[in-house]
Design a protein around this motif. Structure first.
Motif, PDB file in Angstrom:
ATOM      1  N   TRP A   1       3.390   7.505  -2.661  1.00 10.16           N
ATOM      2  CA  TRP A   1       2.442   7.092  -1.634  1.00 10.16           C
ATOM      3  C   TRP A   1       1.096   6.912  -2.308  1.00 10.16           C
ATOM      4  O   TRP A   1       0.495   7.863  -2.783  1.00 10.16           O
ATOM      5  CB  TRP A   1       2.367   8.151  -0.539  1.00 10.16           C
ATOM      6  N   TYR A   2       0.609   5.675  -2.316  1.00 11.13           N
ATOM      7  CA  TYR A   2      -0.619   5.354  -3.042  1.00 11.13           C
ATOM      8  C   TYR A   2      -1.613   4.696  -2.092  1.00 11.13           C
ATOM      9  O   TYR A   2      -1.369   3.600  -1.584  1.00 11.13           O
ATOM     10  CB  TYR A   2      -0.299   4.419  -4.210  1.00 11.13           C
ATOM     11  N   VAL A   3      -2.741   5.380  -1.844  1.00 14.06           N
ATOM     12  CA  VAL A   3      -3.842   4.828  -1.057  1.00 14.06           C
ATOM     13  C   VAL A   3      -4.976   4.522  -2.023  1.00 14.06           C
ATOM     14  O   VAL A   3      -5.563   5.428  -2.617  1.00 14.06           O
ATOM     15  CB  VAL A   3      -4.320   5.810   0.029  1.00 14.06           C
ATOM     16  N   VAL A   4      -5.280   3.257  -2.200  1.00 13.01           N
ATOM     17  CA  VAL A   4      -6.242   2.813  -3.197  1.00 13.01           C
ATOM     18  C   VAL A   4      -7.634   2.749  -2.567  1.00 13.01           C
ATOM     19  O   VAL A   4      -7.772   2.474  -1.368  1.00 13.01           O
ATOM     20  CB  VAL A   4      -5.844   1.425  -3.745  1.00 13.01           C
ATOM     21  N   VAL A   5      -8.654   3.003  -3.362  1.00 16.15           N
ATOM     22  CA  VAL A   5     -10.015   2.735  -2.902  1.00 16.15           C
ATOM     23  C   VAL A   5     -10.129   1.236  -2.657  1.00 16.15           C
ATOM     24  O   VAL A   5      -9.747   0.429  -3.508  1.00 16.15           O
ATOM     25  CB  VAL A   5     -11.057   3.198  -3.933  1.00 16.15           C
ATOM     26  N   LYS A   6     -10.644   0.847  -1.521  1.00 15.82           N
ATOM     27  CA  LYS A   6     -10.610  -0.551  -1.077  1.00 15.82           C
ATOM     28  C   LYS A   6     -11.161  -1.509  -2.117  1.00 15.82           C
ATOM     29  O   LYS A   6     -12.261  -1.320  -2.639  1.00 15.82           O
ATOM     30  CB  LYS A   6     -11.399  -0.686   0.229  1.00 15.82           C
ATOM     31  N   TYR A   7     -10.361  -2.524  -2.439  1.00 19.09           N
ATOM     32  CA  TYR A   7     -10.692  -3.617  -3.359  1.00 19.09           C
ATOM     33  C   TYR A   7     -10.886  -3.154  -4.811  1.00 19.09           C
ATOM     34  O   TYR A   7     -11.401  -3.907  -5.634  1.00 19.09           O
ATOM     35  CB  TYR A   7     -11.947  -4.375  -2.886  1.00 19.09           C
ATOM     36  N   ARG A   8     -10.483  -1.934  -5.122  1.00 17.35           N
ATOM     37  CA  ARG A   8     -10.581  -1.469  -6.510  1.00 17.35           C
ATOM     38  C   ARG A   8      -9.392  -2.003  -7.312  1.00 17.35           C
ATOM     39  O   ARG A   8      -8.237  -1.821  -6.936  1.00 17.35           O
ATOM     40  CB  ARG A   8     -10.593   0.064  -6.543  1.00 17.35           C
ATOM     41  N   SER A   9      -9.652  -2.678  -8.408  1.00 10.31           N
ATOM     42  CA  SER A   9      -8.574  -3.196  -9.255  1.00 10.31           C
ATOM     43  C   SER A   9      -8.014  -2.073 -10.104  1.00 10.31           C
ATOM     44  O   SER A   9      -8.722  -1.123 -10.470  1.00 10.31           O
ATOM     45  CB  SER A   9      -9.089  -4.328 -10.141  1.00 10.31           C
ATOM     46  N   TYR A  10      -6.751  -2.160 -10.434  1.00 10.02           N
ATOM     47  CA  TYR A  10      -6.086  -1.093 -11.175  1.00 10.02           C
ATOM     48  C   TYR A  10      -4.810  -1.633 -11.809  1.00 10.02           C
ATOM     49  O   TYR A  10      -4.329  -2.715 -11.469  1.00 10.02           O
ATOM     50  CB  TYR A  10      -5.742   0.066 -10.238  1.00 10.02           C
ATOM     51  N   LYS A  11      -4.267  -0.861 -12.729  1.00 10.73           N
ATOM     52  CA  LYS A  11      -2.969  -1.161 -13.322  1.00 10.73           C
ATOM     53  C   LYS A  11      -1.976  -0.114 -12.823  1.00 10.73           C
ATOM     54  O   LYS A  11      -2.315   1.056 -12.695  1.00 10.73           O
ATOM     55  CB  LYS A  11      -3.051  -1.120 -14.846  1.00 10.73           C
ATOM     56  N   ILE A  12      -0.760  -0.540 -12.581  1.00 12.19           N
ATOM     57  CA  ILE A  12       0.254   0.392 -12.114  1.00 12.19           C
ATOM     58  C   ILE A  12       1.589   0.061 -12.774  1.00 12.19           C
ATOM     59  O   ILE A  12       1.960  -1.106 -12.899  1.00 12.19           O
ATOM     60  CB  ILE A  12       0.366   0.345 -10.574  1.00 12.19           C
ATOM     61  N   ASP A  13       2.287   1.104 -13.222  1.00 19.08           N
ATOM     62  CA  ASP A  13       3.592   0.939 -13.848  1.00 19.08           C
ATOM     63  C   ASP A  13       4.556   1.949 -13.247  1.00 19.08           C
ATOM     64  O   ASP A  13       4.449   3.155 -13.486  1.00 19.08           O
ATOM     65  CB  ASP A  13       3.491   1.134 -15.363  1.00 19.08           C
ATOM     66  N   LEU A  14       5.490   1.443 -12.451  1.00 18.72           N
ATOM     67  CA  LEU A  14       6.532   2.285 -11.847  1.00 18.72           C
ATOM     68  C   LEU A  14       7.916   1.841 -12.320  1.00 18.72           C
ATOM     69  O   LEU A  14       8.916   2.151 -11.686  1.00 18.72           O
ATOM     70  CB  LEU A  14       6.467   2.181 -10.313  1.00 18.72           C
ATOM     71  N   SER A  15       7.965   1.150 -13.430  1.00 20.59           N
ATOM     72  CA  SER A  15       9.190   0.467 -13.843  1.00 20.59           C
ATOM     73  C   SER A  15      10.352   1.408 -14.126  1.00 20.59           C
ATOM     74  O   SER A  15      11.512   0.981 -14.070  1.00 20.59           O
ATOM     75  CB  SER A  15       8.916  -0.404 -15.072  1.00 20.59           C
ATOM     76  N   THR A  16      10.074   2.670 -14.442  1.00 24.37           N
ATOM     77  CA  THR A  16      11.175   3.603 -14.726  1.00 24.37           C
ATOM     78  C   THR A  16      11.572   4.421 -13.504  1.00 24.37           C
ATOM     79  O   THR A  16      12.480   5.252 -13.591  1.00 24.37           O
ATOM     80  CB  THR A  16      10.791   4.571 -15.862  1.00 24.37           C
ATOM     81  N   CYS A  17      10.916   4.187 -12.370  1.00 18.57           N
ATOM     82  CA  CYS A  17      11.200   4.982 -11.161  1.00 18.57           C
ATOM     83  C   CYS A  17      12.352   4.359 -10.378  1.00 18.57           C
ATOM     84  O   CYS A  17      12.209   3.952  -9.217  1.00 18.57           O
ATOM     85  CB  CYS A  17       9.944   5.086 -10.297  1.00 18.57           C
ATOM     86  N   ASN A  18      13.502   4.297 -10.999  1.00 15.23           N
ATOM     87  CA  ASN A  18      14.634   3.566 -10.429  1.00 15.23           C
ATOM     88  C   ASN A  18      15.313   4.276  -9.264  1.00 15.23           C
ATOM     89  O   ASN A  18      16.132   3.675  -8.565  1.00 15.23           O
ATOM     90  CB  ASN A  18      15.669   3.285 -11.521  1.00 15.23           C
ATOM     91  N   ALA A  19      14.978   5.560  -9.053  1.00 13.91           N
ATOM     92  CA  ALA A  19      15.576   6.308  -7.939  1.00 13.91           C
ATOM     93  C   ALA A  19      14.687   6.301  -6.701  1.00 13.91           C
ATOM     94  O   ALA A  19      15.001   6.963  -5.708  1.00 13.91           O
ATOM     95  CB  ALA A  19      15.854   7.753  -8.369  1.00 13.91           C
ATOM     96  N   LEU A  20      13.596   5.535  -6.733  1.00 16.44           N
ATOM     97  CA  LEU A  20      12.626   5.555  -5.641  1.00 16.44           C
ATOM     98  C   LEU A  20      13.273   5.132  -4.319  1.00 16.44           C
ATOM     99  O   LEU A  20      13.923   4.095  -4.241  1.00 16.44           O
ATOM    100  CB  LEU A  20      11.457   4.618  -5.970  1.00 16.44           C
TER     101      LEU A  20
END
Length: 325
Positions: free
Chosen positions: A178-197
């Protein structure tokens, strides 16, 4: 102070009775004012109560500091060496360097309204091999959040961490993110190994179409997807055989969502128009549609819209839903 499951501290007893304790410092502060206690004396009492709880092998500790004590109270280091603690919730404290840690039985950790850095998080992860649930709420100071080598980790929540720019999760057994981002803040995200999500919630995320599609393809077990205020998404395909719950809320730029989820049971949409085209309602048990006004103008759902493409989509969807019922 409200005790939950261990020590009767108010009566002065040190006899172990239950397994957890909740320290309500706001009520303590009110009592301290009436007793003419200073803030330094109050924090001393809190330290003593925490020490007493830990020496009696507490298993759950929930500590929340009132607003005017948050900048001055440092969590005692003895908390980070408490091997018996399985659940720790800390809100509004200062954390020390987090060097000598031994939380070998900790399963749930929630840190809120405090300042942390990358080294603190790394040290905590290293000290908590059994961690299953990690939540970071309104934290400052952290720019990069990385997790690895936690084989039992099932859930991560990151809510409004104002300086966070990068998220990298190496968590093959993670089931909820569960990810709530600060509004309009750019970021990088890597969930590629979370195959059981199984459950993914993104709010105010700046993911664009291609990045979203790439991530979604990594989650073959996904059962619940929530996209809220993801205003950079325009044309997406949600194709998942196991998806059961889909929620799309106020993704203002979303023009078309191709939904191919034959086992979908619950669908909720909130927005200005109907962007989904191929949703088959045959398996649905529940559908909630909320149409809201566009800016300061008239609501989108009006008599003038009877012949617009999105209204035709809505009419077809409702016709199919009625036929199925």
């Amino acid at each position: 102070m409200r005790k939950r499951e261990d020590l009767n501290i108010l009566s002065g007893s040190t006899r172990p009775r239950r397994k957890g304790i909740e320290i309500d410092t706001e009520n303590m502060e009110q009592r301290a004012d009436s007793d003419k206690l200073g803030k330094s004396e109050l924090t001393t009492h809190v330290d003593q109560w925490i020490d007493l709880a830990i020496r009696n092998n507490i298993k759950e500790l929930d500590l929340a500091m009132p607003l005017d004590l948050r900048k001055g109270y440092s969590l005692p280091q003895c908390v980070f060496a408490a091997r018996t603690i399985t659940a720790l919730r800390v809100n509004g404290c200062k954390l020390g360097p987090c060097n000598d840690l031994n939380l070998s039985n900790l399963q749930k950790l929630c840190l809120g309204k405090l300042r942390v850095n990358e080294q603190m998080i790394e040290n905590l992860i290293r000290a908590c091999p059994l961690l299953e649930d990690f939540r970071l709420i309104y934290a400052t100071g952290l720019k990069v959040f990385k997790v690895s080598n936690l084989p039992k980790l099932k859930r991560i929540d990151l809510h409004t961490c104002s300086e966070l720019k990068e998220v990298n999760l190496q968590a093959p057994n993670l089931e909820t993110f569960w990810y709530v981002v600060v509004k309009y803040r750019s970021y990088k995200i890597d969930l590629s190994t979370c195959n059981a999500l199984k459950s993914l919630t993104l709010e105010d995320a700046t993911l664009k179409d291609e990045s979203f599609q790439n991530h979604l393809s990594c989650f073959p077990a996904l059962e619940k997807l929530v996209l809220s205020k993801c205003n950079f998404l325009k044309n997406i395909t949600i194709s998942s055989y196991k998806l059961k719950t889909l929620i799309l809320r106020e993704c203002k730029q979303l023009e078309e969502a191709d939904i191919i989820s034959p086992n979908l049971l619950s669908f909720e949409y909130k927005g200005e128009k109907m962007p989904f085209t191929s949703l088959n309602p045959s398996s649905l048990k529940e559908a909630k549609l909320y149409f809201k006004p566009s800016g300061q103008g008239e609501p989108r759902l009006s008599n003038e819209d009877n012949h617009t493409p999105w209204f035709a989509r809505l009419q077809g969807f409702l016709d199919n839903l009625i036929t199925v019922e």
